[in-house]
Design a protein around this motif. Structure first.
Motif, PDB file in Angstrom:
ATOM      1  N   UNK A  10       0.815  -1.214   0.000  1.00 30.54           N
ATOM      2  CA  UNK A  10       0.000   0.000   0.000  1.00 30.54           C
ATOM      3  C   UNK A  10       0.850   1.265   0.000  1.00 30.54           C
ATOM      4  N   UNK A  11       2.163   1.108   0.249  1.00 29.47           N
ATOM      5  CA  UNK A  11       3.051   2.270   0.284  1.00 29.47           C
ATOM      6  C   UNK A  11       3.940   2.348  -0.954  1.00 29.47           C
ATOM      7  N   UNK A  12       3.655   1.526  -1.950  1.00 27.71           N
ATOM      8  CA  UNK A  12       4.548   1.436  -3.112  1.00 27.71           C
ATOM      9  C   UNK A  12       4.732   2.784  -3.792  1.00 27.71           C
ATOM     10  N   UNK A  13       3.646   3.539  -3.981  1.00 22.74           N
ATOM     11  CA  UNK A  13       3.753   4.837  -4.672  1.00 22.74           C
ATOM     12  C   UNK A  13       4.561   5.829  -3.845  1.00 22.74           C
ATOM     13  N   UNK A  14       4.275   5.903  -2.544  1.00 22.56           N
ATOM     14  CA  UNK A  14       4.994   6.858  -1.695  1.00 22.56           C
ATOM     15  C   UNK A  14       6.490   6.563  -1.675  1.00 22.56           C
ATOM     16  N   UNK A  15       6.839   5.286  -1.601  1.00 21.39           N
ATOM     17  CA  UNK A  15       8.260   4.924  -1.581  1.00 21.39           C
ATOM     18  C   UNK A  15       8.914   5.251  -2.914  1.00 21.39           C
TER      19      UNK A  15
END
Length: 628
Positions: A512-517
């Protein structure tokens, strides 16, 4: 006759009890797994759908139940573990209050299929909102299959307050791991939406930890073992060189997970002055104590336990962990019991003479005079010319002439005189535009570094003192947050990709954090299971281990404890900013100091770091006057 006080109906009383025992889907998983363990299961399978909202199913091969026992199990205060009051103080089993199944059945649709060991046929019960719907014979295997469907379907307010599927499943993972860690003799399987998350075979304690948290943990653990009349302490403590921001920290007593801040301090004090401030060690500590000396029923979830001999146990834990660290050479020690002696030979004139050996002799030239031209050492005849003009040059430096005095009185045109500029004119900043975020500073005031930690620059009203590390944290934090919001980042490819292994909880959050990372500048590629390859990192973090940065970022997001995306972004950006900011103690050039000051002063909230630490302070002229 009273019309004020009356007894609550059973279904309402069960819902009230459910409010304490069943807080979320993870609570159901915990209670059902513990019941399976108490039933003597050697294999437990947990199937989850939609993070437990749709289905929670627990299958075991335990001793099962007859039809009568199956019916009785869903009654309030029904239990197989307690016959008298004294039994409350000698329990070594998990669930015993007799409220779990009744509470679950009050807020969900439950189906139980069970067959007792040696029984010819099993039974299937269907219960909805504490009401028994059907009881039918069933050709199931020996053991039990609990299926909990549509949790909180009849309590809309409770269902509305459930968090996202990602958050709820992480809580399920946490409860699953806690149970599995303390029972390596049982095989466990966890599936979520038909995908296998864990498949744990029976093994030893250390291997179970490795199977859950990854093979990298194995080399970081040191064995702890201490056996006393009060308590038997065993388990593992992390090496001092493997600490991190978020440690894996677990206490278990008599096969039950617990939280105990007082005992946690004992472990942390054993690491005192050996690990950096803010870093945490891993530990997995297992206690075996007399059940009559503890009270496990002081909290509805039974994770808080009261000990009769807390202070002596604290000392035992501290000593056990400290001894483990000492054996691993983590704690400096001096061994006074040294049996081997270094043989240093002593000069013995008589012995040396008998061995036809003579001591070395020195030959001195007593006639040598360095100030005379003898002994083959000659100084050049013109040696006096080396000092010609020395006195005149020295006087020129120490006693400058009038012309030089006049020149020194002239101000330097490149530096403004102190007190002749205003705060608004202190720094001139030119920006190349909002898109790239690059800042070019033209600082007109001089900057000075004090103790390689603080930057000092004058203002019209006094002096401003800036903590260089905190200032850089504030600057980088703003940059990283803006990169995520604007969905733009610059990533630099790594020459050799690095492999990171996450825990199941971290991996579930990572998706769920792929884009932010990615917008922080990291290029992660899934490698299957819970492993990822780091192919790229932000261009300005080359001096820091990219794998550790990613692990810290994910840990920071998990520690946020909230589901709001903005909070997770802030925690991730702050974690990266702290890791990559220039440290205290680094010598800065004038250009570096000027850039930090200029970049800091264009940030609206520049007085504090995102976590509330002061970035700068101003000493006014009035304060200086009072001090001098």
């Amino acid at each position: 006759m009273s019309d004020i006080i009356h007894l609550l109906p059973d279904h309402i009383a069960n819902q009230i009890a459910a409010g304490e025992v069943i807080q979320r889907p993870a609570s159901v998983v915990k209670e059902l797994m513990e019941n399976s363990i108490d039933a003597g299961a050697g294999m437990i399978v947990v199937n989850i759908k939609d993070a437990g909202r749709t289905l929670i199913q627990v299958i075991d091969d335990g001793k099962g139940m007859s039809e009568t026992d199956a019916r009785m199990a869903f009654e309030r205060h029904a239990t197989s573990k307690i016959s008298s009051v004294n039994d409350l103080f000698s329990l070594r089993t998990m669930g015993f209050r007799g409220e779990a199944l009744a509470s679950i059945a009050a807020v969900a649709q439950v189906e139980l299929r069970t067959r007792a060991k040696g029984g010819e046929i099993g039974v299937c019960l269907s219960i909805s909102a504490s009401t028994l719907d059907t009881v039918t014979p069933d050709a199931c295997n020996e053991g039990s299959i609990f299926s909990v469907k549509n949790l909180f379907y009849n309590v809309p307010a409770r269902r509305k307050f459930l968090k996202s599927n990602e958050t709820e499943f992480r809580h399920i993972l946490t409860e699953f791991e806690r149970v599995a860690l303390v029972h390596p003799d049982i095989s466990f399987t966890l599936r979520h939406n038909d995908a296998v998350v864990y498949e744990l075979l029976t093994c030893g304690l250390r291997q179970r930890i490795v199977d859950i948290f990854g093979k990298n943990v194995n080399q970081k653990l040191l064995s702890v073992d201490a056996d006393t009349s009060l308590i038997h302490v065993r388990g593992f403590a992390g090496r001092v060189d493997s600490v991190k921001k978020r440690g894996l920290q677990y206490f278990f007593v008599n096969g039950r997970y617990m939280r105990h801040p007082y005992f946690h301090k004992a472990v942390m004090q054993a690491y005192e002055q050996m690990i950096p401030t803010g870093e945490m060690p891993d530990y997995f500590i297992y206690f075996d104590v007399d059940p009559s000396t503890i009270d496990v029923n002081i909290h509805p979830t039974k994770t808080e336990i009261k000990f009769e001999n807390e202070h002596p146990i604290w000392q035992i834990i501290f000593s056990a962990v400290r001894e483990t660290l000492a054996k691993s050479n983590s704690v400096p020690s001096i061994d006074f019991d040294v049996k081997s002696v270094i043989d240093i030979p002593i000069y013995n004139p008589s012995h040396e003479a008998s061995a036809n050996m003579r001591p070395p002799e020195l030959t001195l030239d007593k006639a040598y005079n360095p100030f005379r031209e003898t002994g083959g050492h000659r100084f050049p005849d013109e040696w006096k010319t080396l000092y010609e003009g020395f006195e005149s040059e020295r006087n020129a430096v120490l006693l400058p002439n009038e012309n030089s005095r006049d020149e020194k009185k002239q101000p330097n045109p490149e530096l403004p005189a102190v007190g002749t500029y205003s705060e608004n004119d202190t720094i001139s900043v030119l920006s190349s535009g909002e898109d790239d975020g690059e800042i070019f500073a033209n600082v007109s005031n001089p900057c000075f570094q004090y103790k390689n930690r603080y930057i000092i620059t004058p203002l019209k009203s006094g002096l401003v003192i800036i903590d260089q590390h905190r200032a850089h944290v504030r600057i980088l934090y703003e940059r990283y947050v803006n990169n995520i919001i604007r969905r733009s980042a610059v990533s630099q490819k790594l020459l050799f990709p690095e492999i990171i292994e996450f825990t199941a909880s971290e991996s579930s959050l990572l998706s769920s954090l792929a884009d932010e990372i990615r917008f922080l500048g990291f290029d992660l590629v899934p490698m299957g299971g819970n492993s990822y390859a780091v192919h790229g990192a932000p261009a300005d973090v080359s001096r820091t281990n990219p794998s550790k940065l990613v692990k810290d970022i994910v840990a920071a997001a998990m520690d946020s404890g909230v589901s709001e995306a903005d909070k997770k972004i802030e925690r991730m950006a702050l974690s990266l900013a702290k890791a990559t900011a220039i440290p205290a103690g680094k010598i800065l050039s004038s250009d570096e100091m000027e850039t930090i000051v200029a970049s800091l002063f264009v940030i609206p909230s520049n007085g504090m770091t995102p976590d509330g630490l002061s970035v700068l302070t101003i000493i006014t002229d009035e304060e200086l006057t009072k001090r001098i």
